[in-house]
Design an enzyme around this catalytic site. Sequence first.
Site, PDB file in Angstrom:
ATOM      1  N   ASP A   1      -4.737  47.090 -55.356  1.00  0.00           N
ATOM      2  CA  ASP A   1      -3.646  47.806 -56.009  1.00  0.00           C
ATOM      3  C   ASP A   1      -2.568  48.048 -54.962  1.00  0.00           C
ATOM      4  O   ASP A   1      -2.682  48.930 -54.120  1.00  0.00           O
ATOM      5  CB  ASP A   1      -4.194  49.123 -56.581  1.00  0.00           C
ATOM      6  CG  ASP A   1      -3.102  50.014 -57.163  1.00  0.00           C
ATOM      7  OD1 ASP A   1      -1.911  49.719 -56.954  1.00  0.00           O
ATOM      8  OD2 ASP A   1      -3.452  51.018 -57.809  1.00  0.00           O
TER       9      ASP A   1
ATOM     10  N   LYS B   1       6.345  49.763 -58.962  1.00  0.00           N
ATOM     11  CA  LYS B   1       7.251  50.625 -58.200  1.00  0.00           C
ATOM     12  C   LYS B   1       8.460  49.896 -57.610  1.00  0.00           C
ATOM     13  O   LYS B   1       9.464  49.729 -58.288  1.00  0.00           O
ATOM     14  CB  LYS B   1       6.459  51.351 -57.104  1.00  0.00           C
ATOM     15  CG  LYS B   1       5.518  52.425 -57.657  1.00  0.00           C
ATOM     16  CD  LYS B   1       4.930  53.256 -56.559  1.00  0.00           C
ATOM     17  CE  LYS B   1       3.967  54.325 -57.040  1.00  0.00           C
ATOM     18  NZ  LYS B   1       4.604  55.496 -57.611  1.00  0.00           N
TER      19      LYS B   1
ATOM     20  N   TYR C   1       2.896  66.031 -64.256  1.00  0.00           N
ATOM     21  CA  TYR C   1       1.885  66.974 -63.777  1.00  0.00           C
ATOM     22  C   TYR C   1       2.366  68.411 -63.930  1.00  0.00           C
ATOM     23  O   TYR C   1       2.317  69.205 -62.990  1.00  0.00           O
ATOM     24  CB  TYR C   1       1.515  66.676 -62.316  1.00  0.00           C
ATOM     25  CG  TYR C   1       1.192  65.223 -62.095  1.00  0.00           C
ATOM     26  CD1 TYR C   1       0.018  64.675 -62.612  1.00  0.00           C
ATOM     27  CD2 TYR C   1       2.075  64.376 -61.431  1.00  0.00           C
ATOM     28  CE1 TYR C   1      -0.273  63.327 -62.464  1.00  0.00           C
ATOM     29  CE2 TYR C   1       1.797  63.024 -61.279  1.00  0.00           C
ATOM     30  CZ  TYR C   1       0.624  62.511 -61.796  1.00  0.00           C
ATOM     31  OH  TYR C   1       0.347  61.186 -61.651  1.00  0.00           O
TER      32      TYR C   1
ATOM     33  N   TYR D   1      -6.271  56.298 -55.717  1.00  0.00           N
ATOM     34  CA  TYR D   1      -5.479  56.653 -56.895  1.00  0.00           C
ATOM     35  C   TYR D   1      -4.969  55.352 -57.513  1.00  0.00           C
ATOM     36  O   TYR D   1      -4.420  54.495 -56.809  1.00  0.00           O
ATOM     37  CB  TYR D   1      -4.283  57.555 -56.526  1.00  0.00           C
ATOM     38  CG  TYR D   1      -3.394  57.803 -57.712  1.00  0.00           C
ATOM     39  CD1 TYR D   1      -3.721  58.782 -58.648  1.00  0.00           C
ATOM     40  CD2 TYR D   1      -2.269  57.023 -57.945  1.00  0.00           C
ATOM     41  CE1 TYR D   1      -2.940  58.977 -59.776  1.00  0.00           C
ATOM     42  CE2 TYR D   1      -1.482  57.211 -59.072  1.00  0.00           C
ATOM     43  CZ  TYR D   1      -1.822  58.187 -59.980  1.00  0.00           C
ATOM     44  OH  TYR D   1      -1.053  58.373 -61.098  1.00  0.00           O
TER      45      TYR D   1
HETATM   46  N1  PMP Z   1      -1.509  52.717 -58.364  1.00  0.00           N
HETATM   47  C1  PMP Z   1      -0.963  53.296 -57.284  1.00  0.00           C
HETATM   48  C2  PMP Z   1      -1.495  52.971 -55.925  1.00  0.00           C
HETATM   49  C3  PMP Z   1       0.099  54.195 -57.437  1.00  0.00           C
HETATM   50  O1  PMP Z   1       0.633  54.790 -56.355  1.00  0.00           O
HETATM   51  C4  PMP Z   1       0.596  54.451 -58.733  1.00  0.00           C
HETATM   52  C5  PMP Z   1       1.740  55.420 -58.979  1.00  0.00           C
HETATM   53  N2  PMP Z   1       1.800  56.521 -58.155  1.00  0.00           N
HETATM   54  C6  PMP Z   1      -0.005  53.816 -59.829  1.00  0.00           C
HETATM   55  C7  PMP Z   1      -1.053  52.949 -59.604  1.00  0.00           C
HETATM   56  C8  PMP Z   1       0.467  54.061 -61.245  1.00  0.00           C
HETATM   57  O2  PMP Z   1       1.726  53.534 -61.431  1.00  0.00           O
HETATM   58  P1  PMP Z   1       2.672  54.072 -62.603  1.00  0.00           P
HETATM   59  O3  PMP Z   1       3.002  55.498 -62.255  1.00  0.00           O
HETATM   60  O4  PMP Z   1       3.849  53.163 -62.605  1.00  0.00           O
HETATM   61  O5  PMP Z   1       1.863  53.985 -63.862  1.00  0.00           O
END
Ligand code: PMP
Length: 461
Positions: free
Chosen positions: A257, A286, A28, A156
């Site tokens: 998610d 993660k 970003y 997100y």
């Molecule tokens: N979904 C959620 C809820 C996230 O917090 C994130 C990463 N911040 C992602 C998807 C995307 O994961 P990545 O950065 O490994 O592509």
Amino acid sequence: MSTASPGAGGPDPAMLLELDGRHVWHPYAALPPAVAPLLVDSAAGVRLRLADGRELIDGMSSWWAAVHGYRHPVLDAAVTDQLGRMAHVMFGGLTHEPAVRLASTLVEITPPGLEHVFLCDSGSVSVEVAIKMCLQYQLARGRPGKRRLATWRGGYHGDTFHPMSVCDPEGGMHHLWRGVLPAQVFVGAPPDGFGAPPDERYLAELVDGIARHADELAAVIVEPIVQGTGGMRFHHPAYLRALREVTAAHDVLLIFDEIATGFGRTGALFAAEHAGVTPDVLCLGKALTGGYLTLAAALCTPEVAAGISAGGVLAHGPTFMGNPLACAVANASIELLRAPASPPADLVRPAGPAGADGPAGPVRPYWQESVRRIEAALRAGLAPVAGLPGVRDVRVLGAIGVVQLDRPVDLPAATTAAVAAGVWLRPFRDLIYTMPPYLADDDDVARIVRAMAAAAVAVPR
Ligand code: PMP
């Protein structure tokens, strides 16, 4: 501050930073970035060691991932052992023990009913795969009209294009992508508060919003319990139960998610457990590898898998799918999380009649014990921060602590204040937040809290 650079003999830190500013994109960021990054030389336990010798407690767990901190001997050994066998091998037509073991373990520990695992490279890709699973399932079931997704505002799900289409329209800057992103269905954001009573009017709106669009919906996708990058907001599990009911009633699939919430962070191993709900598809990432290597997973039910497979193959197959190094360290990380916490006296309950065998009984697993301890320390430490000028709200759930300001955070001033307090934080928008590694002790958490307070009142110089 130490004068001896730990990188002594290596490249000159000033030169590295100069080259970084010239050539390297950061997340970003523009080029060059508005604020120069700090140069990290090494990390161990909860601490990052900067090239200039300063040490910072990592209040971010490297964006929710490094739950066991850095250079954990068990995780290091898992990677080196695997390296002695093979770093990588293609997954098309071949398989290996680390991936098979990981998939079986994920099936065992995630909510009941999820039985098939697609391993992929990153969180965003796992969301892509989850969406693809749902679209292919609906197509294979002869419902070609079900091509859209629904979600609630404030979410997100990643930075690739389909995940972006289900991010909050404002936070996800949908205006930049008009005509590029698929137009999805948005319902209102869930009301704030994990412990607040569910809002009946919102529940009715939520159910109605999904039901009205059901004919065109392949799936609903949400982050359960915690909306992370969309605003660090917590909501009541009742909204997830309502989503489960309305989606099931209308042949719409439900994707959770849990890329940020998975592996204990919210006080349950998976946030879905707070609601007692199994989604049709679950995304993980993660903390899956303890933050060592990039790896994610999309899990689905036998019904979804059978639906897709009746129509053909699941059309996805990344080059580094099921990477053995990443799977090996994920297996080791999950083992550490599930290991019994060393039993503090108050946890040891006699099993049945007290016998000659001494105290026995259930001991909480390491992740649960650590998250409870960090939650208590964050609650106690952050309570007074609520009274600081400019602080709008303070909230804690599991090992997540949030300070929300009444104005946007001044990132350079807040970062400088946190670093001066010996802590690495990465605030965004009006939010200063932490999700420490699970091995952070009470002193570490107290220091993180002090740094959050300093960041909250920091003003630009
Ligand atoms: N979904 C959620 C809820 C996230 O917090 C994130 C990463 N911040 C992602 C998807 C995307 O994961 P990545 O950065 O490994 O592509």
